[in-house]
Design a protein around this motif. Structure first.
Motif, PDB file in Angstrom:
ATOM      1  N   LEU A  30       0.812  -1.218   0.000  1.00 59.09           N
ATOM      2  CA  LEU A  30       0.000   0.000   0.000  1.00 59.09           C
ATOM      3  C   LEU A  30       0.847   1.270   0.000  1.00 59.09           C
ATOM      4  O   LEU A  30       0.441   2.282  -0.559  1.00 59.09           O
ATOM      5  CB  LEU A  30      -0.930   0.019   1.221  1.00 59.09           C
ATOM      6  CG  LEU A  30      -1.916  -1.135   1.337  1.00 59.09           C
ATOM      7  CD1 LEU A  30      -2.648  -1.066   2.668  1.00 59.09           C
ATOM      8  CD2 LEU A  30      -2.890  -1.114   0.175  1.00 59.09           C
ATOM      9  N   VAL A  31       2.007   1.226   0.669  1.00 58.73           N
ATOM     10  CA  VAL A  31       2.870   2.398   0.796  1.00 58.73           C
ATOM     11  C   VAL A  31       4.314   1.901   0.925  1.00 58.73           C
ATOM     12  O   VAL A  31       4.554   0.861   1.539  1.00 58.73           O
ATOM     13  CB  VAL A  31       2.463   3.257   2.019  1.00 58.73           C
ATOM     14  CG1 VAL A  31       2.680   2.540   3.312  1.00 58.73           C
ATOM     15  CG2 VAL A  31       3.168   4.592   2.028  1.00 58.73           C
ATOM     16  N   PRO A  32       5.284   2.607   0.334  1.00 58.41           N
ATOM     17  CA  PRO A  32       6.674   2.173   0.501  1.00 58.41           C
ATOM     18  C   PRO A  32       7.129   2.371   1.952  1.00 58.41           C
ATOM     19  O   PRO A  32       7.024   3.461   2.506  1.00 58.41           O
ATOM     20  CB  PRO A  32       7.458   3.076  -0.455  1.00 58.41           C
ATOM     21  CG  PRO A  32       6.546   4.174  -0.841  1.00 58.41           C
ATOM     22  CD  PRO A  32       5.154   3.745  -0.553  1.00 58.41           C
ATOM     23  N   PRO A  59       7.154   7.629   3.529  1.00 55.41           N
ATOM     24  CA  PRO A  59       7.242   9.011   3.052  1.00 55.41           C
ATOM     25  C   PRO A  59       6.208   9.874   3.776  1.00 55.41           C
ATOM     26  O   PRO A  59       5.059   9.470   3.950  1.00 55.41           O
ATOM     27  CB  PRO A  59       6.906   8.897   1.558  1.00 55.41           C
ATOM     28  CG  PRO A  59       7.225   7.487   1.201  1.00 55.41           C
ATOM     29  CD  PRO A  59       6.944   6.686   2.428  1.00 55.41           C
ATOM     30  N   GLY A  60       6.629  11.029   4.232  1.00 58.33           N
ATOM     31  CA  GLY A  60       5.752  11.876   5.036  1.00 58.33           C
ATOM     32  C   GLY A  60       5.916  11.516   6.507  1.00 58.33           C
ATOM     33  O   GLY A  60       6.900  10.882   6.896  1.00 58.33           O
ATOM     34  N   PRO A  61       4.949  11.876   7.320  1.00 59.76           N
ATOM     35  CA  PRO A  61       5.051  11.546   8.746  1.00 59.76           C
ATOM     36  C   PRO A  61       5.010  10.029   8.973  1.00 59.76           C
ATOM     37  O   PRO A  61       4.291   9.311   8.279  1.00 59.76           O
ATOM     38  CB  PRO A  61       3.812  12.204   9.357  1.00 59.76           C
ATOM     39  CG  PRO A  61       3.328  13.176   8.355  1.00 59.76           C
ATOM     40  CD  PRO A  61       3.790  12.689   7.020  1.00 59.76           C
ATOM     41  N   ARG A  84      -3.203  -0.211   8.489  1.00 55.94           N
ATOM     42  CA  ARG A  84      -3.817  -0.229   7.157  1.00 55.94           C
ATOM     43  C   ARG A  84      -4.832   0.900   7.026  1.00 55.94           C
ATOM     44  O   ARG A  84      -4.872   1.602   6.020  1.00 55.94           O
ATOM     45  CB  ARG A  84      -4.492  -1.578   6.893  1.00 55.94           C
ATOM     46  CG  ARG A  84      -5.061  -1.697   5.479  1.00 55.94           C
ATOM     47  CD  ARG A  84      -5.945  -2.921   5.332  1.00 55.94           C
ATOM     48  NE  ARG A  84      -7.075  -2.890   6.247  1.00 55.94           N
ATOM     49  CZ  ARG A  84      -8.179  -2.141   6.077  1.00 55.94           C
ATOM     50  NH1 ARG A  84      -8.274  -1.337   5.040  1.00 55.94           N
ATOM     51  NH2 ARG A  84      -9.165  -2.180   6.947  1.00 55.94           N
ATOM     52  N   ARG A  85      -5.627   1.112   8.056  1.00 52.09           N
ATOM     53  CA  ARG A  85      -6.643   2.162   8.029  1.00 52.09           C
ATOM     54  C   ARG A  85      -6.000   3.548   7.905  1.00 52.09           C
ATOM     55  O   ARG A  85      -6.468   4.396   7.143  1.00 52.09           O
ATOM     56  CB  ARG A  85      -7.501   2.087   9.289  1.00 52.09           C
ATOM     57  CG  ARG A  85      -8.847   2.727   9.119  1.00 52.09           C
ATOM     58  CD  ARG A  85      -9.790   2.484  10.282  1.00 52.09           C
ATOM     59  NE  ARG A  85      -9.749   1.141  10.809  1.00 52.09           N
ATOM     60  CZ  ARG A  85      -9.626   0.852  12.105  1.00 52.09           C
ATOM     61  NH1 ARG A  85      -9.524   1.805  13.001  1.00 52.09           N
ATOM     62  NH2 ARG A  85      -9.601  -0.404  12.508  1.00 52.09           N
ATOM     63  N   ARG A  90      -4.842   8.285   4.583  1.00 55.51           N
ATOM     64  CA  ARG A  90      -3.899   9.242   3.999  1.00 55.51           C
ATOM     65  C   ARG A  90      -3.992   9.251   2.484  1.00 55.51           C
ATOM     66  O   ARG A  90      -3.968  10.302   1.852  1.00 55.51           O
ATOM     67  CB  ARG A  90      -2.463   8.910   4.412  1.00 55.51           C
ATOM     68  CG  ARG A  90      -2.138   9.314   5.807  1.00 55.51           C
ATOM     69  CD  ARG A  90      -0.666   9.103   6.065  1.00 55.51           C
ATOM     70  NE  ARG A  90      -0.328   9.427   7.425  1.00 55.51           N
ATOM     71  CZ  ARG A  90       0.895   9.372   7.913  1.00 55.51           C
ATOM     72  NH1 ARG A  90       1.903   9.018   7.128  1.00 55.51           N
ATOM     73  NH2 ARG A  90       1.130   9.678   9.165  1.00 55.51           N
ATOM     74  N   SER A  91      -4.103   8.056   1.889  1.00 60.42           N
ATOM     75  CA  SER A  91      -4.210   7.970   0.428  1.00 60.42           C
ATOM     76  C   SER A  91      -5.478   8.645  -0.063  1.00 60.42           C
ATOM     77  O   SER A  91      -5.467   9.351  -1.070  1.00 60.42           O
ATOM     78  CB  SER A  91      -4.200   6.510  -0.013  1.00 60.42           C
ATOM     79  OG  SER A  91      -2.977   5.913   0.290  1.00 60.42           O
ATOM     80  N   GLU A  92      -6.585   8.431   0.649  1.00 64.53           N
ATOM     81  CA  GLU A  92      -7.849   9.044   0.251  1.00 64.53           C
ATOM     82  C   GLU A  92      -7.785  10.564   0.371  1.00 64.53           C
ATOM     83  O   GLU A  92      -8.260  11.285  -0.508  1.00 64.53           O
ATOM     84  CB  GLU A  92      -8.996   8.490   1.084  1.00 64.53           C
ATOM     85  CG  GLU A  92     -10.349   9.043   0.698  1.00 64.53           C
ATOM     86  CD  GLU A  92     -10.687   8.817  -0.767  1.00 64.53           C
ATOM     87  OE1 GLU A  92     -11.319   9.716  -1.362  1.00 64.53           O
ATOM     88  OE2 GLU A  92     -10.319   7.768  -1.320  1.00 64.53           O
TER      89      GLU A  92
END
Length: 106
Positions: A30-32, A59-61, A84-85, A90-92
């Motif tokens: 879902l995220v690196p 990446p980011g906080p 996961r939530r 964050r993606s949304e």
């Protein structure tokens, strides 16, 4: 992904680390994730006795989550679900921000 495990109060066998790693690899889709710190401990003087914590360097906080339960797999599954939530939220928010940037306001 660099993973650091800190397991206290229970045997840190291969299957324990493998189960923890499965959830981390699912989150990495879902995220690196650059680094992850996982703390799993059994505290005899607390109820529920098992505590799981995770800190993900993304990446980011950074993202972190913690949970307690009566078995370590239950505590860990709560942590993985919370992570996961947060990642999906964050993606949304990022997608919503990009959609709104393209609109022209009068």
């Amino acid at each position: 992904m660099n993973v650091q495990y800190r397991i206290r109060g229970l045997k840190a066998t291969g299957p324990v680390r493998e189960q923890l790693g499965i959830a981390l690899r699912a989150l990495a889709r879902l995220v690196p994730i650059a680094r992850a710190t996982v703390i799993l401990e059994r505290q005899r003087d607390c109820n529920p006795p098992f505590q799981a914590l995770a800190l993900l360097g993304v990446p980011g906080p950074d993202i972190h989550a913690a949970a307690r339960d009566y078995t370590w797999p239950a505590a860990w599954s709560k942590v993985a679900e919370r992570l996961r939530r947060v990642i999906e939220d964050r993606s949304e928010r990022r997608r919503a921000r990009h959609r709104s940037e393209g609109q022209v306001h009068p």
